[in-house]
Design an enzyme around this catalytic site. Structure first.
Site, PDB file in Angstrom:
ATOM      1  CG  LEU A  10       1.469  23.779  -3.605  1.00 50.84           C
ATOM      2  CD1 LEU A  10       2.007  24.618  -4.800  1.00 50.84           C
ATOM      3  CD2 LEU A  10       1.946  22.707  -4.157  1.00 50.84           C
ATOM      4  N   GLY A  13      -3.990  26.973  -9.363  1.00 58.80           N
ATOM      5  CA  GLY A  13      -4.930  27.703 -10.842  1.00 58.80           C
ATOM      6  C   GLY A  13      -4.710  28.620 -10.507  1.00 58.80           C
ATOM      7  CB  SER A  15      -3.682  31.670 -14.612  1.00 60.98           C
ATOM      8  OG  SER A  15      -4.933  30.825 -14.431  1.00 60.98           O
ATOM      9  CE1 TYR A 155     -16.749  22.702 -12.415  1.00 61.82           C
ATOM     10  CE2 TYR A 155     -18.589  23.333 -11.675  1.00 61.82           C
ATOM     11  CZ  TYR A 155     -17.484  23.082 -11.357  1.00 61.82           C
ATOM     12  OH  TYR A 155     -16.836  24.462 -10.760  1.00 61.82           O
TER      13      TYR A 155
END
Length: 299
Positions: A10, A13, A15, A155
Site C-alpha cells: 500500500l 501519495g 499522483s 518542514y
C-alpha cells in the site's frame, strides 16, 4: 539475503513523483500494489507511467487527513488479499517559510499531512501486521529529517518527528511482532515537489521582513547552484524508488536508509557511529526493555 515473495504493498501519495516511481517499480518486481492518492482526477501521470512500463496496479482514493478514508482502503485490501505486507507512507508536502512568516493554518496543515497522516495510516495497518507477526512500514522522510536547514524549519520539524516516530516503533514492535520500520532519508528529487511546496504558500504570506533578506538570498543562490545537473545532487524519482524497493526485499531491513551518497555524506557528522540506526535500536531495547546499564548498552 533477499525475500522475493509476492508482497501486498500500500502506497500513499501516488499522483506524482516518487509515489509513481514506487508503484511502477514494485509492480515490475511482481508485487501486488495498491497506489493511492487524495484526488483521483490526478491519476493521469500514474496511469501513463504504468502503461509505459506495461504493468498494472490498483488505484484507490485515500486521504491521509481522513481516518475513515484510510480505514476504508485498508478494509478493502484485507477483504481481498487477507494481508498488508508493506505500507509506504509517501504522501507529504513541503514548506519553505520562516516561522515568523508562516500562517498558523499552514503550519497545522504541514504537520497534519506530514506527521499525523503517517500516524493515521500506520495505525490502520498495524493491527493486521501484528496479527500476522510480519510487515514493513516505510516512512519517506528527508534530509530535512536529519539536518535542520534555513527557512525549512517547519518542514524539518515534521520530518524530524517522523524520524523519532520510526525509531520508537522499531524499538519494540520489531522484536515483539516482527514488524519492520524504515525511515528513508531522501534528498531533492527531479519531481514537482518543490513547485508544489511553492504553490502551497502562494497567497498565504506577506513579504519576509527585510532583516531576513541577506540570509534568504544566500540560501536561494545555494539552492540554485545545487540544482544544476553537473552537480549530480538532484536525483531521479526512479533512482530513489529503487533504493526503497531494494530495502523492502531485505531479510532484515535497516531503521534508516539514504536515497543517495550525497545525502548520506551530508548526514555523516550526525550518523557516522550508527548509519543504519540498528545500533541505537538495540541500545534502546537493552536499556528500556531489558533494564541493562546505559554504559553496557552503548559500549
Amino acid at each position: 539475503m533477499t525475500n522475493s515473495q509476492e508482497k501486498v504493498c500500500l502506497i500513499t501519495g501516488c499522483s506524482s513523483g516518487l509515489g509513481i516511481a514506487l508503484a511502477v517499480d514494485l509492480a515490475q518486481r511482481g508485487h501486488i500494489v495498491i497506489a493511492t492518492m487524495r484526488n483521483l482526477s490526478k491519476d493521469a501521470d500514474l496511469r501513463a507511467a504504468l502503461s509505459a512500463a506495461g504493468v498494472q496496479v490498483t488505484i484507490e482514493r485515500l486521504d491521509t487527513q481522513d481516518s475513515a478514508s484510510i480505514q476504508s482502503v485498508v478494509n478493502t485490501i484485507i477483504a481481498k488479499h487477507q494481508r498488508i505486507d508493506v505500507l509506504i507512507n509517501n504522501a507529504g508536502v513541503g514548506c519553505l517559510l520562516s516561522t515568523e512568516n508562516a500562517p498558523d493554518e499552514l503550519i497545522s496543515q504541514v504537520l497534519d499531512i506530514n506527521v499525523h497522516g503517517v500516524m493515521r495510516c500506520t495505525k490502520a495497518v498495524i493491527p493486521h501486521m501484528r496479527a500476522a507477526r510480519q510487515g514493513h512500514v516505510v516512512n519517506i522522510s528527508s534530509l530535512a529529517g536529519q539536518v535542520g536547514q534555513p527557512f525549512n524549519e517547519i518542514y524539518c520539524a515534521s520530518k524530524f518527528a517522523i524520524e523519532g516516530y520510526t525509531e520508537a516503533l522499531a524499538a519494540y514492535m520489531t522484536p515483539a511482532f516482527g514488524i519492520n520500520f524504515t525511515s528513508v532519508v531522501a534528498g531533492r528529487l527531479s519531481t514537482d515537489f518543490a513547485a508544489n511546496a511553492a504553490k502551497l504558500t502562494e497567497g498565504t504570506t506577506h513579504s519576509e521582513h527585510e532583516d531576513y533578506k541577506p540570509t534568504r538570498d544566500k540560501y536561494v543562490v545555494g539552492a540554485q547552484q545545487r540544482a544544476q545537473p553537473e552537480m549530480g545532487i538532484i536525483q531521479s524519482a526512479a533512482t530513489a524508488a529503487k533504493v526503497v524497493t531494494d530495502c523492502i526485499h531485505l531479510e532484515t531491513p535497516p531503521i534508516r536508509i539514504f536515497s543517495s551518497k550525497w545525502v548520506e555524506d551530508m548526514c555523516r557528522i550526525k550518523i557516522e557511529p550508527d548509519p543504519t540506526g540498528q545500533r541505537m535500536q538495540q541500545a534502546v531495547i537493552d536499556v528500556f526493555l531489558e533494564n541493562k546499564e546505559v554504559s553496557e548498552a552503548v559500549a
